[in-house]
Design an enzyme around this catalytic site. Structure first.
Site, PDB file in Angstrom:
ATOM      1  N   ASP A 107     148.772  -5.996 -27.482  1.00  0.00           N
ATOM      2  CA  ASP A 107     148.985  -6.461 -26.111  1.00  0.00           C
ATOM      3  C   ASP A 107     148.280  -5.604 -25.066  1.00  0.00           C
ATOM      4  OD1 ASP A 107     150.521  -8.765 -26.598  1.00  0.00           O
ATOM      5  OD2 ASP A 107     152.257  -7.521 -27.052  1.00  0.00           O
ATOM      6  N   ASP A 168     149.590 -15.262 -29.520  1.00  0.00           N
ATOM      7  CA  ASP A 168     149.539 -14.589 -28.221  1.00  0.00           C
ATOM      8  C   ASP A 168     148.223 -13.840 -28.022  1.00  0.00           C
ATOM      9  OD1 ASP A 168     152.100 -14.809 -29.526  1.00  0.00           O
ATOM     10  OD2 ASP A 168     153.030 -13.759 -27.844  1.00  0.00           O
TER      11      ASP A 168
END
Length: 391
Positions: A107, A168
């Site tokens: 991330d 994601d």
């Protein structure tokens, strides 16, 4: 396999004219202004509790969304109060990457694209550029050359996490494309290209629904199996994951000009839109389509709306789906502004009725900071010619 859109079920509404759009933007800015005193030195938690974000240090994977909100607000208004806090955030991100505070995951794109990379583009900050490039280097280290994916979580030697990709990550790849443009080092973009191709091959099912996560053998590169982490079941389609797919593959076309990704984004969009409840705001998993007892996910809706606009912009002017996707994005964002906006009293968020992690019962029917960001990003796309931070 083409996934056709079913007949539109959009309720009749007045066009989103400039006056109405400016009113929606004003609503968001009023809520950001309410947040500024609390989060000058801190960040909102990933999700709220009873509509209120706690203040946290720069330790979560979600902190970049707050900084992205501030950069959007500054671009929109030119008001220095937004830039001042955003630049304070950027300094915090520089410290975080220097000290390696919770950066051993994929991330890094969410964290640094919306903070450092955006800050460098908008202000020319060399500190922002340096920390963005260091984040890209760390992200590149998570690329497994045999599996040809960026490992999502865990130590790179952890046998339970090796070769694991999640949908994601489509939105983390722009950090690598940015790093190639900044440095001329093609290794960053090459890793992103390979990961994106694997995501297209393995995360998307024949009916254009998506796996949340997929495991690949790191000794042979052979696909193992798909599963869910936050969805209803291994064979359902987690709504936020589908939204990441729509937006991420549309961005994949932006960065690679490979028409495969444009077609894939369109198929995922049609699957998503065909499963929306009557108000146009998705349930937390697309296995649920119109059940009033099932929590909606306003954050997934906001991601999808901005992704639909990214997709529409990429389509030829003659493509009838261009207008359809724009109409859906407007319908979604208008409903969010009418029925999902947090009150000015008793909350410090922008949007309510999101879902963070249903299996863990975390952030259910709450605000989610990424939902706040993508809601404003969608409005920004509609209001001005705007270069996305993901570009």
């Amino acid at each position: 396999m083409t996934i056709a859109l079913e007949p539109l079920a959009l309720r009749e509404r007045a066009p989103l004219d400039t006056t109405r759009l400016d009113s929606l933007l004003g609503d968001v800015l009023a809520r950001i202004d309410r947040m500024l005193p609390q989060f000058g030195e801190y960040f909102p938690a990933p999700s709220s509790q009873q509509g209120v974000y706690a203040a946290i240090d720069n330790v979560e994977w979600t902190n970049g969304f707050w900084t992205g909100l501030l950069w959007l607000a500054w671009e929109l208004t030119g008001e220095e109060r937004y830039r001042r806090v955003a630049e304070t955030n950027v300094a915090s991100f520089a410290t975080r990457i220097e000290r390696h505070v919770n950066v051993d995951h994929h991330d890094l794109g969410f964290l640094y694209t919306l903070s450092a990379c955006a800050g460098h583009r908008l202000t020319g900050s060399t500190q922002a550029r340096s920390s963005g490039l260091e984040a890209a280097r760390l992200l590149l280290k998570r690329f497994d050359p045999i599996a040809r994916v960026i490992q999502a979580w865990g130590d790179m030697k952890n046998p339970k996490e090796r070769g694991r990709m999640i949908i994601d990550c489509n939105l983390n790849l722009p950090l690598l494309y940015w790093a190639t443009r900044e440095t001329g080092n093609k290794d960053f973009a090459a890793a992103a290209d390979q990961h994106l191709a694997r995501a297209a091959d393995l995360l998307v099912r024949p009916d254009a629904s998506t796996f949340h996560t997929y495991y690949i053998d790191t000794k042979t590169g052979a696909p193992r199996h798909g599963s869910t982490h936050q969805g209803f079941s291994d064979d359902s389609s987690w709504a936020r994951g589908q939204a990441w797919g729509i937006y991420g593959f549309a961005l994949g076309w932006r960065h690679t000009r490979d028409a495969r990704y444009l077609d894939l984004a369109s198929r995922l969009a049609n699957h998503f839109l065909n499963r929306l409840p009557a108000d146009g705001i998705c349930c937390w998993d697309l296995i649920f389509t119109d059940d009033d007892q099932t929590p909606r996910d306003s954050s997934a809706a906001a991601i999808a709306a901005s992704g639909l606009l990214e997709l529409a912009q990429a389509l030829p002017l003659s493509d009838e789906l261009r207008e359809t996707y724009e109409a859906w994005a407007i319908a979604i964002v208008t409903t969010l502004g009418e029925a999902y906006l947090a009150p000015l009293d008793g909350s410090n968020a922008v949007l309510l009725h999101g879902v963070y992690h249903m299996p863990n019962k975390a952030g259910v029917d709450e605000a989610c900071i990424w939902g706040d960001y993508f809601y404003l990003e969608t409005l920004m796309r509609l209001r001005h010619p705007w270069q996305p931070y993901w570009a």
